[in-house]
Design a protein around this motif. Structure first.
Motif: not given
Length: 308
Positions: A1-7, A24-35, A37-44
């Motif tokens: 769980m890195d700080l980028r995912l938490l941010r 606000r983060l100045n990124i595209a929506q798809p990589p944000l959604s994947r991030a 989902q990755q965090l949810e996978g880590l949390v379970g």
């Protein structure tokens, strides 16, 4: 769980929308959604109720959100401290203190330290004793002066001395004219003003304990936020307060201080990180030892010392 995912997660939670968070983060929506989902996978567990409009946090998401905000805030504090330290050519020494130690000759120690360490940037921060523990662990302060005994494996405490406790009375109080000491039994039915109100345990619990150790259940009239408010309430005849002896040096005309017949004290404790041997901490210890000798106090034991 890195700080980028938490941010990313905090941004989505604050915006209650993937679109707004991505902007606000100045990124595209798809990589944000994947991030996320990755965090949810880590949390379970799921963190967001995606069926709600606007998005809502799940119970697990609320828990993670609270913790993530705290972690990110601490990281920002640390980055700010490191940036300031790197930009400054002077070494920094941060002292945490509880308000009552200001009366207990702490200002004189600070003046002596400043004279001996002109190239050190000295910063003072008022903290409760318990807050000092956390601040020491997080590197926000370098030494703390408080009154509460505690045990922590990474914090070393040095009891500098035991300070006598006295009672503060309003000038018109029935006990104010007594020449001799006042017993705790004499104070049993008096409305008590305690401080600080929070956090606990604190000096307030020391006062409660000293009464209960003598089989007295005190009457609590007020729980003040800090010492100055407590003695102000005493002056207003709202009750009495048990205070450290050094408070009498405030020389208030609207208070009378009386000795207490029983031997009751409160410690003045210096706390620092267990393995800290910084030159500034050693210098502060030497200043304390020298000034205590001048004042006629018993030499504090276990102060950090120079080696070699």
């Amino acid at each position: 769980m890195d700080l980028r995912l938490l941010r990313y997660f905090v941004a989505v939670a604050d915006a209650a929308s993937f679109n707004r968070a991505a902007e606000r983060l100045n990124i595209a929506q798809p990589p944000l959604s994947r991030a996320i989902q990755q965090l949810e996978g880590l949390v379970g567990a799921g963190l967001l109720d995606r069926s709600a409009r606007p998005l809502r946090l799940t119970p697990v998401g609320k828990l993670l959100y609270t913790q993530a905000r705290q972690i990110l805030a601490r990281m920002e504090d640390m980055e700010a401290m490191l940036t300031a330290a790197a930009a400054s050519k002077r070494r920094r020494f941060v002292i945490g203190f509880v308000a009552s130690t200001i009366y207990a000759r702490l200002p004189e120690l600070i003046r002596e330290f400043r004279k001996a360490a002109e190239n050190v940037e000295l910063i003072l921060v008022e903290h409760s004793t318990l807050d000092q523990i956390a601040a020491l662990k997080e590197g926000k302060i370098d030494v703390g002066f408080g009154r509460i005994r505690f045990d922590d494996p990474v914090i070393r405490r040095v009891i500098l001395r035991e300070e006598k406790l006295i009672v503060a009375l309003p000038v018109g109080h029935r006990l104010a004219g007594n020449a001799g000491p006042v017993s705790l039994q004499d104070l049993a039915d008096e409305p008590q003003i305690l401080y600080p109100r929070s956090p606990r345990p604190s000096y307030a619990d020391q006062v409660l304990s000293l009464f209960r150790d003598h089989a007295i259940e005190p009457r609590i009239a007020h729980e003040a936020r800090e010492l100055q408010i407590a003695i102000g309430l005493v002056a207003a005849e709202e009750g009495i307060a048990i205070v450290p002896e050094s408070v009498r040096f405030a020389r208030r005309h609207d208070l009378i201080f009386r000795e207490i017949a029983q031997k009751v004290t409160s410690p003045i404790i210096m706390s620092h990180r267990e393995q800290d041997t910084s030159p500034e901490l050693i210098l502060m210890s030497e200043v304390i030892a020298r000034k205590y000798a001048e004042w006629g106090y018993a030499p504090p034991s276990a102060l950090p010392r120079r080696t070699g």
